[in-house]
Every structure is written in C-alpha cells, then in structure tokens.
Design a protein around this motif. Structure first.
Motif, PDB file in Angstrom:
ATOM      1  N   GLU A 113     -10.726 -18.540 -13.735  1.00  0.00           N
ATOM      2  CA  GLU A 113     -10.809 -19.944 -14.187  1.00  0.00           C
ATOM      3  C   GLU A 113      -9.795 -20.808 -13.446  1.00  0.00           C
ATOM      4  O   GLU A 113     -10.117 -21.925 -13.001  1.00  0.00           O
TER       5      GLU A 113
ATOM      6  N   THR B 189     -10.898 -23.675 -10.867  1.00  0.00           N
ATOM      7  CA  THR B 189     -10.461 -25.041 -11.186  1.00  0.00           C
ATOM      8  C   THR B 189      -9.744 -25.672 -10.002  1.00  0.00           C
ATOM      9  O   THR B 189      -9.940 -26.849  -9.684  1.00  0.00           O
TER      10      THR B 189
ATOM     11  N   ASP C 281     -19.335 -20.921  -7.172  1.00  0.00           N
ATOM     12  CA  ASP C 281     -20.310 -21.206  -8.237  1.00  0.00           C
ATOM     13  C   ASP C 281     -19.596 -21.628  -9.519  1.00  0.00           C
ATOM     14  O   ASP C 281     -20.004 -22.580 -10.198  1.00  0.00           O
ATOM     15  N   ARG C 282     -18.538 -20.908  -9.847  1.00  0.00           N
ATOM     16  CA  ARG C 282     -17.786 -21.277 -11.056  1.00  0.00           C
ATOM     17  C   ARG C 282     -17.105 -22.635 -10.872  1.00  0.00           C
ATOM     18  O   ARG C 282     -17.026 -23.433 -11.805  1.00  0.00           O
TER      19      ARG C 282
ATOM     20  N   ARG D 219     -18.228 -25.143  -9.137  1.00  0.00           N
ATOM     21  CA  ARG D 219     -19.227 -26.207  -9.317  1.00  0.00           C
ATOM     22  C   ARG D 219     -19.527 -26.432 -10.792  1.00  0.00           C
ATOM     23  O   ARG D 219     -19.691 -27.564 -11.249  1.00  0.00           O
ATOM     24  N   VAL D 220     -19.623 -25.345 -11.562  1.00  0.00           N
ATOM     25  CA  VAL D 220     -19.865 -25.481 -12.998  1.00  0.00           C
ATOM     26  C   VAL D 220     -18.720 -26.248 -13.660  1.00  0.00           C
ATOM     27  O   VAL D 220     -18.938 -27.158 -14.469  1.00  0.00           O
ATOM     28  N   LEU D 221     -17.493 -25.858 -13.312  1.00  0.00           N
ATOM     29  CA  LEU D 221     -16.340 -26.540 -13.906  1.00  0.00           C
ATOM     30  C   LEU D 221     -16.309 -28.019 -13.523  1.00  0.00           C
ATOM     31  O   LEU D 221     -15.923 -28.872 -14.334  1.00  0.00           O
ATOM     32  N   ARG D 222     -16.720 -28.301 -12.282  1.00  0.00           N
ATOM     33  CA  ARG D 222     -16.718 -29.701 -11.846  1.00  0.00           C
ATOM     34  C   ARG D 222     -17.754 -30.508 -12.628  1.00  0.00           C
ATOM     35  O   ARG D 222     -17.487 -31.638 -13.048  1.00  0.00           O
ATOM     36  N   ILE D 223     -18.946 -29.921 -12.829  1.00  0.00           N
ATOM     37  CA  ILE D 223     -19.974 -30.612 -13.619  1.00  0.00           C
ATOM     38  C   ILE D 223     -19.494 -30.835 -15.044  1.00  0.00           C
ATOM     39  O   ILE D 223     -19.679 -31.912 -15.628  1.00  0.00           O
ATOM     40  N   GLU D 224     -18.876 -29.799 -15.619  1.00  0.00           N
ATOM     41  CA  GLU D 224     -18.376 -29.938 -16.981  1.00  0.00           C
ATOM     42  C   GLU D 224     -17.302 -31.024 -17.068  1.00  0.00           C
ATOM     43  O   GLU D 224     -17.262 -31.796 -18.029  1.00  0.00           O
TER      44      GLU D 224
ATOM     45  N   GLU E 297     -18.999 -34.351 -16.963  1.00  0.00           N
ATOM     46  CA  GLU E 297     -19.654 -34.637 -18.248  1.00  0.00           C
ATOM     47  C   GLU E 297     -18.633 -35.045 -19.300  1.00  0.00           C
ATOM     48  O   GLU E 297     -18.874 -35.959 -20.098  1.00  0.00           O
TER      49      GLU E 297
END
Length: 341
Positions: free
Chosen positions: A105, A109, A145-146, A148-153, A156
């Motif tokens: 994480e 990040t 990949d993680r 990108r997910v953290l960036r989207i979150e 949001e």
C-alpha cells in the motif's frame, strides 16, 4: 534503460517496464512533482518512498507491525537505519504477510503520485539499495495496478469532499438568506406599524383642527367654530407656507377648512410678512360688523393667506385664472384682500 533522462517521453510506467525486462537492480530516483525513489531487485519493486519520508522502522512501529524490542533484538544497525530483513528471517512472531500488505500500500501510494507525470527527470543508481533490506517484493504490474486503483479512489474521495463542501456552502448561504429575509420582514412590519401610527396621529390631528371641533373655538361667542378671517394663527395652517401645490390628493380642497355656516366677525387684519397677502385697514370696513363669504371666497381668503399667487390659486382650486381673479377682485372691493401676487 538509460541511466538518466527526462520523464517527458519516459514515463514511470515505461521505466519500470524496461527495468523489468532488464531485471535491473538499484534505485530509480525521480525528481518531479516530488522527490521519490523506487527500489528494484531483479526488475521487481520491493519499496518506493519519498525522500522526506520518516524512517521505515518508525512507520512500522506506528503501524503496530513491529515492536521496539523486536527491532533491537533481531536487527543489525546500519549507516542509514537498521537492517529489518533480519528480523523477518529470525523471529516467527513477526507477521510477514501483514508487513508485506502494508508495504505494498505504501509503495503503490508513492508511485501513484508519479503515474502519468511527464515533468522532471529520472536517474538510475544501479548500486544503491535500502538499508532495511528486502522485506517483500512485487512485479511492477502489481504495484502499478494497485497505484491506479488508489489514484481513482483518491480522486473519488476528493470529488465526494468537493460535493460535500458545496452542499455545506449551499446550506450556509441558504441560512444566511433566510436570516436576511426574516430581518427584512421584521423591518417591513416595523415600518408598516410606524406608518400606521403616523397616519392615525395625522387623522387625530386633522379632527382637532377642524372648525367647530372640540379644541378650537369660533370668532364670536355663540357662533360655529371657524378660523378668524383676520387671524394669522388659523389662516396659516400649512407647515410650509411656500408649498403652493398642497398635498397630492384627489380632492384639491381636502385640506381647506369648510366655510362657516353663519356670518363671522371681521376684526382688523394686518400683513404678517411679505408672503401674507390679506390686507385691510386697522378697522373693519365702515358699517360692516360681520361679513358673509361664499365657499369660493372663503378658500381664496385662506389660500391667499398662505402666500399663493393668482396662478397658484387657480391651479390649487382647479379653476380658470379669470374666475379666481374675479373672486379676488370682489374680495378686494369689500376690503378683505388688497392684492394677490
């Protein structure tokens, strides 16, 4: 991959692809939106951090993943910090999987800050490593990949925070508008009450000043109450004697006292000032103890005493100027008006 170069044309994703293909070791230093470092082993990532980040052992202590006793008992000191990999190899009480998940994480990040950035430069130091050692490692695809997910979150969350801030701001503005509307309504009620009180006071004042009213007596005893033709106190009723137009009402005679119902005494009348146009001799005309006035003559006498010109009289009485001039001449012949300007 080149040892150094601009990030423009060499985004972090491309750099990590090349490092994986080359099974590179070392540290990629990023000088861009922040000062970051990506630690590589055989093309995989085992850590990414920021230059200003606190020591890794302090972060693991705060996260409750290591104790100070474990660090002191199972690690070796280094120039840049303790060698934490030894603790994971020698102490079965340490949860390696929890540490690996936490490190992923943190690493993702950090990399999320550089994904898509094309400003700044990079530099590969193939001989550098992290003082803590390799606690876990992942392919660059897993980390990206993680990231990108953290960036989207994160985006949001930022959007949700913006919407909430807008909602709170709208509620604050609505409350301010509600209070202002209530204040305006209170002010309008207060002003309406003041105007009503003023009208009632004016109505009471108008009743008390009418001829024959309870607070005003007539000329001679036993006659109906009415203003004395020669009295400056009763004839000059306007607050402003220069106001020739009178109040803007439908009836132009509304503020004039009605003519008396019976003949009135005629005392001597003198000019009060330059604007008072009723002038008679010191005594009443010979043989006249009382006189009778028509309604028109009465209004002419009263308005002339207020300083009106012949033109003002005609406009005020809504009559032709010749008709008013005739009334003035008749009054003058009877000794009641000398001239009208």
């Amino acid at each position: 991959m080149m040892r150094r170069g601009p990030l423009a044309g060499n985004p972090i994703e491309s750099l990590l692809d090349a490092a994986a293909d080359e099974r590179a070791n070392g540290v990629i230093e990023l000088h861009s939106v922040a000062e970051g470092r990506v630690y590589l082993v055989e093309g995989e990532i085992y850590l990414a951090d920021l230059v200003e980040q606190r020591p890794l052992e302090q972060l693991l202590l705060e996260a409750g993943l290591l104790t100070q006793a474990q660090i002191e008992r199972h690690t070796e000191p280094g120039d840049d910090g303790p060698y934490l990999a030894l603790a994971l190899d020698t102490d079965a009480t340490i949860d390696e999987h929890a540490i690996a998940d936490w490190l992923l994480e943190r690493t993702a990040t950090t990399l999320a800050r550089f994904v898509g950035v094309d400003q700044g430069e990079y530099e590969l130091d193939p001989y550098a490593s992290h003082s803590a050692g390799i606690l876990a490692s992942w392919t660059h695809r897993e980390v990206l990949d993680r990231a990108r997910v953290l960036r989207i979150e994160a985006e949001e969350r930022a959007e949700a925070d913006r919407i909430e801030a807008d909602r709170l701001d709208a509620e604050r503005r609505a409350e301010i508008e509600r209070r202002e509307a209530a204040q305006r309504a209170d002010a309008e009620r207060t002003e309406a009450a003041r105007l009503q009180a003023a009208r009632e006071a004016a109505d009471r004042g108008g009743v008390s000043e009418r001829p024959g009213g309870p607070e005003q007596s007539g000329g001679a005893e036993g006659t109906p109450g009415g203003p004395d033709v020669g009295s400056t106190d009763t004839v000059r009723t306007d607050p402003d004697p220069t106001d020739a137009g009178g109040p803007d009402v439908a009836d132009p005679h509304a503020d004039l006292p009605p003519p008396p119902d019976a003949p009135i005494d005629v005392p001597p009348v003198h000019a009060v000032d330059a604007q008072v146009l009723i002038v008679t001799s010191d005594a009443a005309p010979d043989g006249l103890d009382v006189i009778e006035l028509s309604p028109l003559e009465w209004r002419v006498v009263v308005l002339a005493a207020r300083g009106m010109s012949l033109t003002d009289l005609a406009r005020r009485l809504d009559l032709g100027q010749d008709e008013v001039a005739g009334a003035v001449a008749a009054l003058s012949d009877r000794g009641l008006l000398a001239t009208v300007g």
